[in-house]
Design a protein around this motif. Structure first.
Motif, PDB file in Angstrom:
ATOM      1  N   LYS A 124       1.405   2.773  -2.400  1.00 55.73           N
ATOM      2  CA  LYS A 124       1.021   3.979  -3.126  1.00 55.73           C
ATOM      3  C   LYS A 124       0.279   4.924  -2.187  1.00 55.73           C
ATOM      4  O   LYS A 124      -0.490   4.498  -1.329  1.00 55.73           O
ATOM      5  CB  LYS A 124       0.135   3.601  -4.316  1.00 55.73           C
ATOM      6  CG  LYS A 124      -0.181   4.744  -5.258  1.00 55.73           C
ATOM      7  CD  LYS A 124      -0.990   4.239  -6.453  1.00 55.73           C
ATOM      8  CE  LYS A 124      -1.298   5.365  -7.417  1.00 55.73           C
ATOM      9  NZ  LYS A 124      -2.093   4.887  -8.570  1.00 55.73           N
ATOM     10  N   LEU A 125       0.508   6.229  -2.372  1.00 55.84           N
ATOM     11  CA  LEU A 125      -0.187   7.251  -1.598  1.00 55.84           C
ATOM     12  C   LEU A 125      -1.071   8.078  -2.523  1.00 55.84           C
ATOM     13  O   LEU A 125      -0.750   8.263  -3.705  1.00 55.84           O
ATOM     14  CB  LEU A 125       0.826   8.191  -0.923  1.00 55.84           C
ATOM     15  CG  LEU A 125       1.556   7.688   0.319  1.00 55.84           C
ATOM     16  CD1 LEU A 125       2.626   8.707   0.724  1.00 55.84           C
ATOM     17  CD2 LEU A 125       0.589   7.478   1.470  1.00 55.84           C
ATOM     18  N   PRO A 126      -2.194   8.606  -2.011  1.00 51.54           N
ATOM     19  CA  PRO A 126      -2.979   9.543  -2.817  1.00 51.54           C
ATOM     20  C   PRO A 126      -2.224  10.858  -2.961  1.00 51.54           C
ATOM     21  O   PRO A 126      -1.234  11.107  -2.274  1.00 51.54           O
ATOM     22  CB  PRO A 126      -4.256   9.722  -1.976  1.00 51.54           C
ATOM     23  CG  PRO A 126      -3.817   9.446  -0.573  1.00 51.54           C
ATOM     24  CD  PRO A 126      -2.779   8.374  -0.676  1.00 51.54           C
ATOM     25  N   ASP A 127      -2.698  11.717  -3.841  1.00 52.89           N
ATOM     26  CA  ASP A 127      -2.102  13.033  -4.019  1.00 52.89           C
ATOM     27  C   ASP A 127      -2.262  13.822  -2.720  1.00 52.89           C
ATOM     28  O   ASP A 127      -3.358  13.938  -2.172  1.00 52.89           O
ATOM     29  CB  ASP A 127      -2.804  13.771  -5.170  1.00 52.89           C
ATOM     30  CG  ASP A 127      -2.075  15.028  -5.579  1.00 52.89           C
ATOM     31  OD1 ASP A 127      -1.838  15.881  -4.697  1.00 52.89           O
ATOM     32  OD2 ASP A 127      -1.735  15.160  -6.763  1.00 52.89           O
ATOM     33  N   LEU A 128      -1.161  14.371  -2.202  1.00 53.88           N
ATOM     34  CA  LEU A 128      -1.164  15.044  -0.897  1.00 53.88           C
ATOM     35  C   LEU A 128      -1.289  16.559  -1.002  1.00 53.88           C
ATOM     36  O   LEU A 128      -1.251  17.254   0.015  1.00 53.88           O
ATOM     37  CB  LEU A 128       0.136  14.708  -0.145  1.00 53.88           C
ATOM     38  CG  LEU A 128       0.442  13.236   0.078  1.00 53.88           C
ATOM     39  CD1 LEU A 128       1.800  13.087   0.763  1.00 53.88           C
ATOM     40  CD2 LEU A 128      -0.644  12.583   0.920  1.00 53.88           C
ATOM     41  N   SER A 129      -1.437  17.085  -2.199  1.00 53.38           N
ATOM     42  CA  SER A 129      -1.331  18.532  -2.421  1.00 53.38           C
ATOM     43  C   SER A 129      -2.394  19.345  -1.695  1.00 53.38           C
ATOM     44  O   SER A 129      -2.216  20.547  -1.482  1.00 53.38           O
ATOM     45  CB  SER A 129      -1.371  18.845  -3.919  1.00 53.38           C
ATOM     46  OG  SER A 129      -2.566  18.344  -4.494  1.00 53.38           O
ATOM     47  N   THR A 130      -3.484  18.715  -1.295  1.00 57.39           N
ATOM     48  CA  THR A 130      -4.555  19.470  -0.627  1.00 57.39           C
ATOM     49  C   THR A 130      -4.320  19.629   0.876  1.00 57.39           C
ATOM     50  O   THR A 130      -5.050  20.371   1.542  1.00 57.39           O
ATOM     51  CB  THR A 130      -5.905  18.768  -0.838  1.00 57.39           C
ATOM     52  OG1 THR A 130      -5.836  17.436  -0.304  1.00 57.39           O
ATOM     53  CG2 THR A 130      -6.253  18.708  -2.316  1.00 57.39           C
ATOM     54  N   LEU A 131      -3.319  18.951   1.413  1.00 58.62           N
ATOM     55  CA  LEU A 131      -3.079  18.996   2.867  1.00 58.62           C
ATOM     56  C   LEU A 131      -2.229  20.214   3.222  1.00 58.62           C
ATOM     57  O   LEU A 131      -1.076  20.108   3.666  1.00 58.62           O
ATOM     58  CB  LEU A 131      -2.407  17.701   3.328  1.00 58.62           C
ATOM     59  CG  LEU A 131      -3.144  16.407   2.984  1.00 58.62           C
ATOM     60  CD1 LEU A 131      -2.338  15.191   3.434  1.00 58.62           C
ATOM     61  CD2 LEU A 131      -4.520  16.402   3.635  1.00 58.62           C
ATOM     62  N   LYS A 132      -2.818  21.379   3.054  1.00 60.12           N
ATOM     63  CA  LYS A 132      -2.086  22.637   3.170  1.00 60.12           C
ATOM     64  C   LYS A 132      -1.546  22.897   4.577  1.00 60.12           C
ATOM     65  O   LYS A 132      -0.569  23.639   4.735  1.00 60.12           O
ATOM     66  CB  LYS A 132      -3.007  23.815   2.765  1.00 60.12           C
ATOM     67  CG  LYS A 132      -3.611  23.707   1.374  1.00 60.12           C
ATOM     68  CD  LYS A 132      -2.555  23.825   0.285  1.00 60.12           C
ATOM     69  CE  LYS A 132      -3.209  23.814  -1.105  1.00 60.12           C
ATOM     70  NZ  LYS A 132      -2.194  23.841  -2.187  1.00 60.12           N
ATOM     71  N   HIS A 133      -2.198  22.307   5.576  1.00 63.21           N
ATOM     72  CA  HIS A 133      -1.801  22.600   6.955  1.00 63.21           C
ATOM     73  C   HIS A 133      -0.961  21.482   7.580  1.00 63.21           C
ATOM     74  O   HIS A 133      -0.606  21.566   8.762  1.00 63.21           O
ATOM     75  CB  HIS A 133      -3.040  22.849   7.819  1.00 63.21           C
ATOM     76  CG  HIS A 133      -3.872  23.998   7.353  1.00 63.21           C
ATOM     77  ND1 HIS A 133      -3.450  25.306   7.431  1.00 63.21           N
ATOM     78  CD2 HIS A 133      -5.105  24.035   6.762  1.00 63.21           C
ATOM     79  CE1 HIS A 133      -4.377  26.100   6.935  1.00 63.21           C
ATOM     80  NE2 HIS A 133      -5.392  25.358   6.520  1.00 63.21           N
ATOM     81  N   GLU A 184       4.666  19.317  -3.287  1.00 63.09           N
ATOM     82  CA  GLU A 184       4.847  20.754  -3.512  1.00 63.09           C
ATOM     83  C   GLU A 184       3.684  21.583  -2.966  1.00 63.09           C
ATOM     84  O   GLU A 184       3.821  22.786  -2.752  1.00 63.09           O
ATOM     85  CB  GLU A 184       5.041  21.046  -5.008  1.00 63.09           C
ATOM     86  CG  GLU A 184       3.862  20.652  -5.892  1.00 63.09           C
ATOM     87  CD  GLU A 184       3.917  19.199  -6.351  1.00 63.09           C
ATOM     88  OE1 GLU A 184       3.163  18.853  -7.275  1.00 63.09           O
ATOM     89  OE2 GLU A 184       4.710  18.420  -5.793  1.00 63.09           O
ATOM     90  N   GLY A 185       2.532  20.927  -2.717  1.00 62.44           N
ATOM     91  CA  GLY A 185       1.390  21.660  -2.170  1.00 62.44           C
ATOM     92  C   GLY A 185       1.388  21.756  -0.649  1.00 62.44           C
ATOM     93  O   GLY A 185       0.542  22.446  -0.062  1.00 62.44           O
ATOM     94  N   ARG A 196      10.802   9.153  -6.541  1.00 61.38           N
ATOM     95  CA  ARG A 196      10.182  10.414  -6.961  1.00 61.38           C
ATOM     96  C   ARG A 196       9.491  11.059  -5.755  1.00 61.38           C
ATOM     97  O   ARG A 196       8.634  10.461  -5.112  1.00 61.38           O
ATOM     98  CB  ARG A 196       9.176  10.164  -8.091  1.00 61.38           C
ATOM     99  CG  ARG A 196       9.846   9.708  -9.389  1.00 61.38           C
ATOM    100  CD  ARG A 196       8.847   9.590 -10.532  1.00 61.38           C
ATOM    101  NE  ARG A 196       7.881   8.518 -10.308  1.00 61.38           N
ATOM    102  CZ  ARG A 196       8.107   7.232 -10.588  1.00 61.38           C
ATOM    103  NH1 ARG A 196       9.269   6.861 -11.102  1.00 61.38           N
ATOM    104  NH2 ARG A 196       7.195   6.323 -10.366  1.00 61.38           N
ATOM    105  N   LEU A 197       9.911  12.308  -5.503  1.00 57.03           N
ATOM    106  CA  LEU A 197       9.329  13.044  -4.373  1.00 57.03           C
ATOM    107  C   LEU A 197       8.615  14.312  -4.823  1.00 57.03           C
ATOM    108  O   LEU A 197       8.193  15.095  -3.993  1.00 57.03           O
ATOM    109  CB  LEU A 197      10.425  13.429  -3.374  1.00 57.03           C
ATOM    110  CG  LEU A 197      10.804  12.372  -2.332  1.00 57.03           C
ATOM    111  CD1 LEU A 197      11.980  12.856  -1.519  1.00 57.03           C
ATOM    112  CD2 LEU A 197       9.631  12.044  -1.423  1.00 57.03           C
ATOM    113  N   GLY A 198       8.518  14.527  -6.086  1.00 54.72           N
ATOM    114  CA  GLY A 198       7.918  15.773  -6.532  1.00 54.72           C
ATOM    115  C   GLY A 198       8.881  16.936  -6.313  1.00 54.72           C
ATOM    116  O   GLY A 198      10.076  16.763  -6.139  1.00 54.72           O
TER     117      GLY A 198
END
Length: 373
Positions: free
Chosen positions: A4-13, A32-33, A50-52
């Motif tokens: 399992k991975l944490p939510d990656l949406s904050t890794l904008k760069h 998507e982030g 599932r890849l979002g």
């Protein structure tokens, strides 16, 4: 083992994400982030389903995916019009959505075993395409639309019988090795930018097509084309310094060798029907000759004018009767006559080593010491 991975949406760069060999991973949240993501690698993630919202990744240029029924269904829903690289989609069925990847520049569909037909007509920016080992692929459509294509690899596509590449005017590299049913390649006679052509192991090709690229051609491999009987088109390749013709068992005649004024190394092995090597005497630049197992050759010309010859291999030339002119060559230091059963006389060569027994090592001027089996 990553499950399992944490939510990656904050890794904008984040620009590249590789999850290769995460065999238990089922979901990636927050893709998507990742607005800066240019490369996503999910090879060998068989349970990933599932890849979002991957279609929101407007910066994505490279997507690497492995065999997975769930991911295959996902691909059928994608519209990644900015995608430029789609490599290594091994064992996929042949995506119906390829026509939506209008910016694709690199396509690798190696080992797509179920794919029978491929349409590339919408991929007008494609520069590199590989369908290696797609053994059931019988047809590639739309090649005439790929005006920017530089590299095409159809090696081991054993079901392809004919190919027309005449419109690929910028094609530089063409691989079609071991396409055993490929009998004709149309367009080789009009492509002027080709640097590399490999049709080795194409056992259905009988005549070497006329090539118009001899000013640019650097490598040509026609080895093990067992039905190949005509290679006279090679006469235009007069700038060639290295010529290897190995395993062309139906070949009866070589091109006019006297035109190859700069030829340094000549390898003509396992050409069982070859009868005439009389033009060897004209090749004064030759340093290395290997004509092992040319079983129909009875005579070689007087070699006294081949003043640069260093090594001569006539191993297993069973009908060869005599060798003439070798005693006049000061540069000659190695001759292999192993298995030459009909040779009437072993030449006296005080300055050269004559090999008569299998298994003796020999020294190649480029590759060093070689031991034959």
């Amino acid at each position: 083992m990553l499950r399992k991975l944490p939510d990656l949406s904050t890794l904008k760069h984040l620009s590249e994400l590789s999850l290769t060999v995460c065999s238990e991973l089922r979901e990636v949240k927050g893709l998507e982030g990742l607005v800066s993501l240019t490369m996503l690698d999910v090879l060998k993630c068989p349970k990933l389903s599932r890849l979002g919202k991957v279609e929101c990744l407007m910066s994505l240029r490279c997507l690497k995916m492995g065999p997975s029924e769930a991911l295959e269904r996902l691909m059928d829903r994608l519209e990644l019009s900015n995608l430029k690289v789609l490599p290594s989609c091994e064992n996929q069925v042949g995506f119906q959505v390829l026509n939506s990847f209008i910016c694709l520049e690199v396509l690798d569909l190696t080992k797509c075993m179920s794919m029978e037909r491929l349409d590339l007509s919408t991929l007008k920016l494609l520069r590199k395409a590989s369908v290696r080992k797609c053994k059931n692929l019988v047809e590639i459509r739309g090649l005439d639309s790929l005006v920017y294509l530089e590299r095409l690899d159809i090696s081991e596509c054993t079901s392809i019988k004919r190919l027309d590449i005449a419109k690929l005017k910028f094609l530089r590299y063409f691989w079609a090795s071991k396409c055993k049913n490929l009998s004709k390649v149309q367009g080789l006679d009009v492509l002027e930018c080709l640097e590399w052509v490999d049709i080795s192991g194409c056992t259905s090709i009988e005549i070497l097509p006329d090539l118009s690229c001899y000013n640019t051609l650097k490598f040509l491999n026609i080895n093990h084309c067992e039905k190949l009987r005509d290679i006279l088109a090679l006469e235009k390749f007069s700038s060639c310094q290295w010529l290897c013709i190995d395993g062309c068992k139906s070949l009866e005649k070589l091109p006019n060798l006297s035109k190859f004024e700069g030829l340094i190394e000549l390898i003509v092995k396992d050409c069982h029907e070859l009868l005439d090597m009389s033009e060897l005497k004209e090749l004064r630049s030759l340093e290395f000759i290997d004509m092992s197992r040319c079983k129909s050759i009875e005579h070689l010309p007087d070699m006294s004018m081949c003043k640069n010859l260093k090594c001569l291999v006539v191993r297993d030339c069973e009908k060869l009767i005599e060798l003439m002119g070798l005693g006049d060559l000061d540069t000659l230091w190695q001759v292999d006559i192993s298995g030459c059963k009909s040779l009437k006389q072993i030449p006296e060569l005080p300055g050269a080593h004559i090999m008569q027994n299998y298994g003796e090592p020999m020294f190649h001027p480029l590759y060093g010491t070689i031991t034959f089996s």
